[in-house]
Structures are given as C-alpha cells and as structure tokens.
Scaffold this motif. Structure first.
Motif, PDB file in Angstrom:
ATOM      1  N   ASP A 107     -25.744  82.956  27.892  1.00 24.78           N
ATOM      2  CA  ASP A 107     -26.471  83.942  27.109  1.00 24.78           C
ATOM      3  C   ASP A 107     -27.000  83.268  25.840  1.00 24.78           C
ATOM      4  O   ASP A 107     -26.221  82.887  24.959  1.00 24.78           O
ATOM      5  N   LYS A 108     -28.301  83.112  25.734  1.00 24.46           N
ATOM      6  CA  LYS A 108     -28.889  82.450  24.567  1.00 24.46           C
ATOM      7  C   LYS A 108     -28.687  83.268  23.291  1.00 24.46           C
ATOM      8  O   LYS A 108     -28.654  82.711  22.197  1.00 24.46           O
ATOM      9  N   ALA A 109     -28.543  84.565  23.439  1.00 23.73           N
ATOM     10  CA  ALA A 109     -28.340  85.416  22.264  1.00 23.73           C
ATOM     11  C   ALA A 109     -27.055  85.076  21.549  1.00 23.73           C
ATOM     12  O   ALA A 109     -26.963  85.123  20.319  1.00 23.73           O
ATOM     13  N   LEU A 110     -26.009  84.718  22.309  1.00 27.44           N
ATOM     14  CA  LEU A 110     -24.731  84.345  21.704  1.00 27.44           C
ATOM     15  C   LEU A 110     -24.869  83.033  20.948  1.00 27.44           C
ATOM     16  O   LEU A 110     -24.256  82.845  19.896  1.00 27.44           O
ATOM     17  N   GLU A 111     -25.684  82.145  21.492  1.00 26.01           N
ATOM     18  CA  GLU A 111     -25.928  80.865  20.821  1.00 26.01           C
ATOM     19  C   GLU A 111     -26.626  81.083  19.474  1.00 26.01           C
ATOM     20  O   GLU A 111     -26.270  80.489  18.453  1.00 26.01           O
ATOM     21  N   GLU A 112     -27.619  81.965  19.492  1.00 23.16           N
ATOM     22  CA  GLU A 112     -28.363  82.258  18.262  1.00 23.16           C
ATOM     23  C   GLU A 112     -27.499  82.945  17.226  1.00 23.16           C
ATOM     24  O   GLU A 112     -27.704  82.803  16.023  1.00 23.16           O
ATOM     25  N   ALA A 113     -26.507  83.696  17.711  1.00 22.00           N
ATOM     26  CA  ALA A 113     -25.593  84.388  16.801  1.00 22.00           C
ATOM     27  C   ALA A 113     -24.480  83.479  16.311  1.00 22.00           C
ATOM     28  O   ALA A 113     -23.637  83.879  15.500  1.00 22.00           O
ATOM     29  N   GLY A 114     -24.443  82.238  16.839  1.00 25.05           N
ATOM     30  CA  GLY A 114     -23.432  81.275  16.427  1.00 25.05           C
ATOM     31  C   GLY A 114     -22.100  81.481  17.067  1.00 25.05           C
ATOM     32  O   GLY A 114     -21.079  81.002  16.553  1.00 25.05           O
TER      33      GLY A 114
END
Length: 312
Positions: free
Chosen positions: A304-311
């Motif tokens: 999930d790229k969103a988790l990456e962006e959220a750190g």
C-alpha cells in the motif's frame, strides 16, 4: 413385389393433453390484484430490521459489452459478468432487484463500454434509481489481445481475465479498483541448477489486484496492457497461441535463460507495479501448476503506497 415397408406413425395426444399427462392443471381462481399500484411492496416496508447491510444486490449477470484496448483488436465485443449492489440501512426491508437490471439494459441499448467513464455514470445513476446514497458495480470479462510468434510472426489470440469495480458514495465520491489474471510459463531455477541438462517448467497463473489513484483516467492509457506487461515481461516466457518450430526454440530457450520461482515472480511484478503512478495499492499472486509435483506452488504479497507516504 413392393418391398417398401410402411412405418406406422405415433398417435400422440395434442399438446394440451400432453401437458396434462405430465402434471399441468387448469389455472385456479385468482383474487390478488394485478395492477402494480395495488400490489403490496414488501421490499419497501419501513421498520427496525436489526442490522444495516453492507451489500444487497444481484450477481452472476451476463451481458454483452464492448472493451477498448491499445492492443489488437482495439475495439472488441465480449461477455461481461456483472455484480451490482448498494448498502441497505436497517430501517429498510430490502432493495428493488429489478432496478439493477433496468439500469443495465438501459446502458446495453446504447452499448455498454467497460471503462471508467461508463462506470462513473452508471454507479451514480444506479444510486439515484435505487434511492440510496451509494452503489457499486463490478464487471468481469475475458480480454482478448493479439500475440505473434517470436520468430514466425504468425498471429493468434490470447486472453486474460479482467475485472473492473467502481464504488460511488454521495459523501466520499468514487473509488475504482481492478484486477487482471493471466497465464505464463515459469522454469524452475532449482531444477536448472542441479540437473546436468534440461529443467522442468510449468504453467503459472499471475493475478494482480490494484486500487487506482483517485485522479487516474483510462481515456488515454490502457491499464490492462500495463498490468499484462508487468506479469508477462517478468515470467520465464510468454504463452503463444501459434508456435512453429522456430518459435518453440525461441520460447524454450528464453525460459531457460530466465528461471523463476513463484517467489521471484511476485517480487518482480511488484517492482513494476510500484513504479506505476496510477497504482495506489496492489496485491500480486502467483500460482504454479507444478509439472513434477502433485501440488501447486503459491506466493503473494500486498503493498500500500499510502502507508509509505504516511511514514508507516
């Protein structure tokens, strides 16, 4: 002497009598109303029915659809298998099933195209027809594409199984997701390493499930082709509908030069998906029908790229 024999025809009762023979009976007296306005509508009863429903609708509906593609054939007609639903609040008994089919047939009459633009309009109109705040549509279909032999250049048709889903919510807007499943060839790295010569291979099935970026538009970009290339380009070899001997030589040698475990496949495909801007979240699954074992080999991963962006 006339040797022609006359064959006696069966003496059958008439059709009405035949129906009676097999159990049909005359219509009985009818007392219930035949006008819609006078019929009770059980589905629209309003009470406390204990629980909200996440999904209420119809499924396994087959209708002809059109599919656009960057690969030949660029416009094709295929069979779509549909699923329609909406949520139901606990104060409602149920939904009006016929409205789903009325909506589909309305689009069928002008030609249902499996793309984002159609799905966007369809779900919003469906929610309005159902008098609900949301609606969901899912359509699955075989997507055909031309594949040429690597040496002979002889053409044939391959296909992948594709699914496109759209969810409309009057508060949250739209959410799109899709999947593609395609067959590939994989050659066993271990077999190649330990054998004096040759190596066993098998047919693999790669399934890719994705959530689209909210700004993605498929009008000028074919996401199906992108997912297909991610699966096939990372395999030991691609499958072909037409293979002459020179083609077979190329394919078998290509597979030997690119051995892949199922673990390798999901990681390599994931790397390609990670680099695609329109993909927000993805799942990759590979299943090999092993040629020297009774079992299948499987591997999968989710990112999930969103988790990456959220750190996270």
């Amino acid at each position: 002497m006339d040797k022609t024999q006359t064959i006696a025809r069966l003496q059958l009762p008439n059709k009405k009598e035949r129906h009676q023979l097999f159990g049909s009976v005359a219509p009985g007296p009818k007392s219930k109303p035949t006008e819609k306005s006078k019929m009770p509508d059980l589905q629209n009863i309003k009470k406390d029915f204990l629980f909200d429903l996440d999904v209420c609708g119809v499924s396994n509906i087959k209708y002809p659809i059109s599919v656009k593609s960057i690969l030949k054939p660029e416009v094709q007609t295929t069979i779509g298998t549909f699923r329609f639903s909406s949520t139901i609040e606990k104060t409602s008994k149920g939904t009006n099933m016929s409205r789903f089919m009325e909506q589909l047939n309305k689009y069928h009459e002008v030609g249902f195209t499996a793309d984002f633009a159609t799905m966007r309009l369809f779900t919003k109109e469906l929610a309005e027809r159902l008098e609900k705040p949301d609606a969901e549509i899912e359509v699955s279909f075989p997507w055909f594409y031309e594949r040429r032999g690597p040496q002979s250049d002889l053409a044939g048709m391959n296909h992948a199984n594709v699914t496109l889903r759209a969810v409309y919510d009057e508060r949250k807007g739209y959410k799109f997701s899709g999947s593609l499943s395609v067959l590939i060839t994989t050659l066993c790295p271990c077999s190649k390493e330990i054998s004096e010569y040759s190596a066993h291979n098998q047919r693999g099935n790669v399934t890719i499930n994705i959530d689209f970026d909210e700004n993605f538009d498929d009008e000028f970009f074919d996401w199906k082709e992108a997912l297909l290339e991610a699966a096939e380009s990372n395999a030991s070899a691609r499958l072909h509908p037409v293979l002459k001997r020179p083609d077979e030589k190329v394919v078998t040698e290509t597979a030997y030069e690119n051995p892949r475990f199922v673990e390798d496949m999901v990681r390599l495909v994931a790397a390609d998906l990670y680099e695609m801007d329109f993909v927000r979240k993805f799942e990759v699954i590979c299943r090999n029908e092993e040629s020297i074992h009774m079992h299948d080999a499987i591997a999968s991963l989710t990112y999930d790229k969103a988790l990456e962006e959220a750190g996270e």
